[in-house]
Each structure stands twice: as structure tokens, then as C-alpha cells.
Scaffold this motif. Structure first.
Motif, PDB file in Angstrom:
ATOM      1  N   LYS A   5      -4.612   0.375  -7.359  1.00 12.49           N
ATOM      2  CA  LYS A   5      -3.972  -0.513  -6.389  1.00 12.49           C
ATOM      3  C   LYS A   5      -4.377  -0.118  -4.980  1.00 12.49           C
ATOM      4  O   LYS A   5      -4.608   1.063  -4.685  1.00 12.49           O
ATOM      5  CB  LYS A   5      -2.450  -0.446  -6.526  1.00 12.49           C
ATOM      6  N   LEU A   6      -4.459  -1.086  -4.105  1.00 13.09           N
ATOM      7  CA  LEU A   6      -4.867  -0.842  -2.725  1.00 13.09           C
ATOM      8  C   LEU A   6      -3.939   0.159  -2.045  1.00 13.09           C
ATOM      9  O   LEU A   6      -4.396   1.065  -1.344  1.00 13.09           O
ATOM     10  CB  LEU A   6      -4.916  -2.155  -1.943  1.00 13.09           C
ATOM     11  N   LYS A   7      -2.641   0.016  -2.244  1.00 13.05           N
ATOM     12  CA  LYS A   7      -1.686   0.928  -1.616  1.00 13.05           C
ATOM     13  C   LYS A   7      -1.967   2.373  -2.029  1.00 13.05           C
ATOM     14  O   LYS A   7      -1.964   3.283  -1.193  1.00 13.05           O
ATOM     15  CB  LYS A   7      -0.257   0.546  -1.987  1.00 13.05           C
ATOM     16  N   SER A   8      -2.245   2.595  -3.309  1.00  8.62           N
ATOM     17  CA  SER A   8      -2.558   3.942  -3.801  1.00  8.62           C
ATOM     18  C   SER A   8      -3.843   4.469  -3.181  1.00  8.62           C
ATOM     19  O   SER A   8      -3.933   5.654  -2.831  1.00  8.62           O
ATOM     20  CB  SER A   8      -2.696   3.930  -5.318  1.00  8.62           C
ATOM     21  N   TYR A   9      -4.829   3.614  -3.049  1.00  4.39           N
ATOM     22  CA  TYR A   9      -6.093   4.033  -2.443  1.00  4.39           C
ATOM     23  C   TYR A   9      -5.864   4.476  -0.999  1.00  4.39           C
ATOM     24  O   TYR A   9      -6.303   5.550  -0.585  1.00  4.39           O
ATOM     25  CB  TYR A   9      -7.137   2.913  -2.485  1.00  4.39           C
ATOM     26  N   ILE A  10      -5.181   3.647  -0.222  1.00  2.00           N
ATOM     27  CA  ILE A  10      -4.954   3.939   1.198  1.00  2.00           C
ATOM     28  C   ILE A  10      -4.182   5.250   1.350  1.00  2.00           C
ATOM     29  O   ILE A  10      -4.563   6.107   2.155  1.00  2.00           O
ATOM     30  CB  ILE A  10      -4.225   2.766   1.880  1.00  2.00           C
ATOM     31  N   ARG A  11      -3.124   5.420   0.572  1.00  2.00           N
ATOM     32  CA  ARG A  11      -2.347   6.665   0.634  1.00  2.00           C
ATOM     33  C   ARG A  11      -3.182   7.868   0.223  1.00  2.00           C
ATOM     34  O   ARG A  11      -3.140   8.917   0.856  1.00  2.00           O
ATOM     35  CB  ARG A  11      -1.121   6.563  -0.258  1.00  2.00           C
ATOM     36  N   GLY A  14      -5.397   9.107   2.815  1.00  2.08           N
ATOM     37  CA  GLY A  14      -4.724   9.545   4.035  1.00  2.08           C
ATOM     38  C   GLY A  14      -4.945   8.603   5.205  1.00  2.08           C
ATOM     39  O   GLY A  14      -4.916   9.024   6.360  1.00  2.08           O
ATOM     40  N   LEU A  15      -5.149   7.323   4.898  1.00  6.71           N
ATOM     41  CA  LEU A  15      -5.390   6.325   5.941  1.00  6.71           C
ATOM     42  C   LEU A  15      -4.101   5.612   6.324  1.00  6.71           C
ATOM     43  O   LEU A  15      -3.169   5.516   5.523  1.00  6.71           O
ATOM     44  CB  LEU A  15      -6.388   5.272   5.442  1.00  6.71           C
ATOM     45  N   THR A  16      -4.072   5.077   7.518  1.00  6.29           N
ATOM     46  CA  THR A  16      -2.994   4.175   7.915  1.00  6.29           C
ATOM     47  C   THR A  16      -3.462   2.755   7.612  1.00  6.29           C
ATOM     48  O   THR A  16      -4.652   2.513   7.415  1.00  6.29           O
ATOM     49  CB  THR A  16      -2.685   4.284   9.418  1.00  6.29           C
ATOM     50  N   TYR A  17      -2.531   1.834   7.600  1.00  9.00           N
ATOM     51  CA  TYR A  17      -2.922   0.442   7.412  1.00  9.00           C
ATOM     52  C   TYR A  17      -3.840  -0.004   8.543  1.00  9.00           C
ATOM     53  O   TYR A  17      -4.779  -0.762   8.322  1.00  9.00           O
ATOM     54  CB  TYR A  17      -1.699  -0.466   7.329  1.00  9.00           C
ATOM     55  N   GLN A  18      -3.593   0.468   9.746  1.00 10.55           N
ATOM     56  CA  GLN A  18      -4.443   0.098  10.875  1.00 10.55           C
ATOM     57  C   GLN A  18      -5.872   0.612  10.689  1.00 10.55           C
ATOM     58  O   GLN A  18      -6.828  -0.104  10.950  1.00 10.55           O
ATOM     59  CB  GLN A  18      -3.865   0.622  12.194  1.00 10.55           C
ATOM     60  N   GLN A  19      -6.003   1.844  10.233  1.00 12.90           N
ATOM     61  CA  GLN A  19      -7.343   2.393  10.002  1.00 12.90           C
ATOM     62  C   GLN A  19      -8.087   1.601   8.932  1.00 12.90           C
ATOM     63  O   GLN A  19      -9.274   1.324   9.078  1.00 12.90           O
ATOM     64  CB  GLN A  19      -7.241   3.872   9.586  1.00 12.90           C
ATOM     65  N   THR A  31      -1.583  -7.287   8.130  1.00 15.46           N
ATOM     66  CA  THR A  31      -2.380  -8.015   7.138  1.00 15.46           C
ATOM     67  C   THR A  31      -2.707  -7.108   5.966  1.00 15.46           C
ATOM     68  O   THR A  31      -2.542  -7.482   4.804  1.00 15.46           O
ATOM     69  CB  THR A  31      -3.666  -8.557   7.780  1.00 15.46           C
ATOM     70  N   VAL A  32      -3.148  -5.885   6.249  1.00 15.04           N
ATOM     71  CA  VAL A  32      -3.462  -4.926   5.183  1.00 15.04           C
ATOM     72  C   VAL A  32      -2.199  -4.579   4.412  1.00 15.04           C
ATOM     73  O   VAL A  32      -2.224  -4.466   3.183  1.00 15.04           O
ATOM     74  CB  VAL A  32      -4.142  -3.663   5.751  1.00 15.04           C
ATOM     75  N   GLN A  33      -1.089  -4.421   5.101  1.00 13.41           N
ATOM     76  CA  GLN A  33       0.174  -4.130   4.420  1.00 13.41           C
ATOM     77  C   GLN A  33       0.512  -5.241   3.428  1.00 13.41           C
ATOM     78  O   GLN A  33       0.943  -4.968   2.304  1.00 13.41           O
ATOM     79  CB  GLN A  33       1.304  -3.967   5.427  1.00 13.41           C
ATOM     80  N   ARG A  34       0.297  -6.470   3.816  1.00  7.35           N
ATOM     81  CA  ARG A  34       0.557  -7.597   2.902  1.00  7.35           C
ATOM     82  C   ARG A  34      -0.336  -7.504   1.664  1.00  7.35           C
ATOM     83  O   ARG A  34       0.116  -7.752   0.547  1.00  7.35           O
ATOM     84  CB  ARG A  34       0.337  -8.923   3.621  1.00  7.35           C
ATOM     85  N   TYR A  35      -1.599  -7.164   1.860  1.00  5.18           N
ATOM     86  CA  TYR A  35      -2.498  -6.987   0.709  1.00  5.18           C
ATOM     87  C   TYR A  35      -2.022  -5.837  -0.165  1.00  5.18           C
ATOM     88  O   TYR A  35      -2.024  -5.940  -1.387  1.00  5.18           O
ATOM     89  CB  TYR A  35      -3.934  -6.720   1.163  1.00  5.18           C
ATOM     90  N   ALA A  36      -1.607  -4.747   0.448  1.00  6.91           N
ATOM     91  CA  ALA A  36      -1.136  -3.585  -0.304  1.00  6.91           C
ATOM     92  C   ALA A  36       0.133  -3.902  -1.088  1.00  6.91           C
ATOM     93  O   ALA A  36       0.399  -3.291  -2.125  1.00  6.91           O
ATOM     94  CB  ALA A  36      -0.894  -2.408   0.642  1.00  6.91           C
ATOM     95  N   GLU A  37       0.905  -4.867  -0.609  1.00 11.35           N
ATOM     96  CA  GLU A  37       2.139  -5.260  -1.282  1.00 11.35           C
ATOM     97  C   GLU A  37       1.924  -6.359  -2.316  1.00 11.35           C
ATOM     98  O   GLU A  37       2.872  -6.788  -2.955  1.00 11.35           O
ATOM     99  CB  GLU A  37       3.175  -5.693  -0.248  1.00 11.35           C
ATOM    100  N   GLY A  38       0.672  -6.822  -2.451  1.00 13.00           N
ATOM    101  CA  GLY A  38       0.392  -7.778  -3.513  1.00 13.00           C
ATOM    102  C   GLY A  38      -0.183  -9.119  -3.117  1.00 13.00           C
ATOM    103  O   GLY A  38      -0.518  -9.908  -3.996  1.00 13.00           O
ATOM    104  N   ARG A  39      -0.270  -9.418  -1.840  1.00 19.43           N
ATOM    105  CA  ARG A  39      -0.893 -10.683  -1.452  1.00 19.43           C
ATOM    106  C   ARG A  39      -2.361 -10.647  -1.843  1.00 19.43           C
ATOM    107  O   ARG A  39      -3.033  -9.647  -1.660  1.00 19.43           O
ATOM    108  CB  ARG A  39      -0.767 -10.930   0.049  1.00 19.43           C
ATOM    109  N   ILE A  40      -2.850 -11.755  -2.370  1.00 21.62           N
ATOM    110  CA  ILE A  40      -4.238 -11.834  -2.814  1.00 21.62           C
ATOM    111  C   ILE A  40      -5.129 -12.194  -1.621  1.00 21.62           C
ATOM    112  O   ILE A  40      -4.943 -13.234  -0.996  1.00 21.62           O
ATOM    113  CB  ILE A  40      -4.411 -12.907  -3.911  1.00 21.62           C
ATOM    114  N   PRO A  41      -6.093 -11.344  -1.302  1.00 24.48           N
ATOM    115  CA  PRO A  41      -6.994 -11.622  -0.180  1.00 24.48           C
ATOM    116  C   PRO A  41      -7.957 -12.767  -0.493  1.00 24.48           C
ATOM    117  O   PRO A  41      -8.270 -13.024  -1.662  1.00 24.48           O
ATOM    118  CB  PRO A  41      -7.790 -10.322  -0.008  1.00 24.48           C
ATOM    119  N   GLU A  42      -8.438 -13.414   0.550  1.00 25.58           N
ATOM    120  CA  GLU A  42      -9.498 -14.412   0.406  1.00 25.58           C
ATOM    121  C   GLU A  42     -10.733 -13.715  -0.154  1.00 25.58           C
ATOM    122  O   GLU A  42     -10.898 -12.501   0.022  1.00 25.58           O
ATOM    123  CB  GLU A  42      -9.819 -15.026   1.775  1.00 25.58           C
TER     124      GLU A  42
END
Length: 70
Positions: A5-11, A14-19, A31-42
Motif C-alpha cells: 500500500k502507498l501509505k506503508s511505502y511512504i512510512r 520515512g517520507l512526508t506526504y509533501q516529500q 492529494t498524496v494523503q488522499r491516495y494513501a487513504e485509498g483514492r484511485i489516482p488517474e
């Protein structure tokens, strides 16, 4: 390939959503937070996510699908 999952990758990185937003050239951390929470990106953003994560996060990782076995 086993994805993650994207959230697991980012954590895990050691990245922030902004990074990560800057890494994939999107406008905001929210926007990245929404993707990490399950929104499907274009599709074009999905491609950038796959590339930025070195393939660790795949399109299928955005869907709750049980592994299929024969």
C-alpha cells in the motif's frame, strides 16, 4: 511481484506526504494523503507512483482484491 500500500511505502521510506508529492509532481501533500487513504489516482499519476516507488506500489495495490489461487 508482491505489492504494498502507498501509505506503508511512504512510512517505510520515512517520507512526508509533501516529500512524496514533490517526488511524483503533484500539487499538494493532501492529494498524496488522499491516495494513501485509498483514492484511485488517474493513470498518469498511477504511472508516476509505480516509477517513484521502484515498482513496490502497483495499481492493484489500490484495490481490495483477495489473491486468486487455482
Amino acid at each position: 511481484m508482491c505489492g504494498m500500500k502507498l501509505k506503508s511505502y511512504i512510512r517505510g521510506e520515512g517520507l512526508t506526504y509533501q516529500q512524496f508529492a514533490e517526488k511524483i509532481s503533484v500539487s499538494s501533500a493532501r492529494t498524496v494523503q488522499r491516495y494513501a487513504e485509498g483514492r484511485i489516482p488517474e493513470p498518469n499519476i498511477m504511472r508516476r507512483i509505480v516509477l517513484a516507488t521502484g515498482g513496490q506500489v502497483q495499481p492493484n495495490d489500490f484495490f481490495e482484491v483477495e489473491a486468486l489461487t487455482k
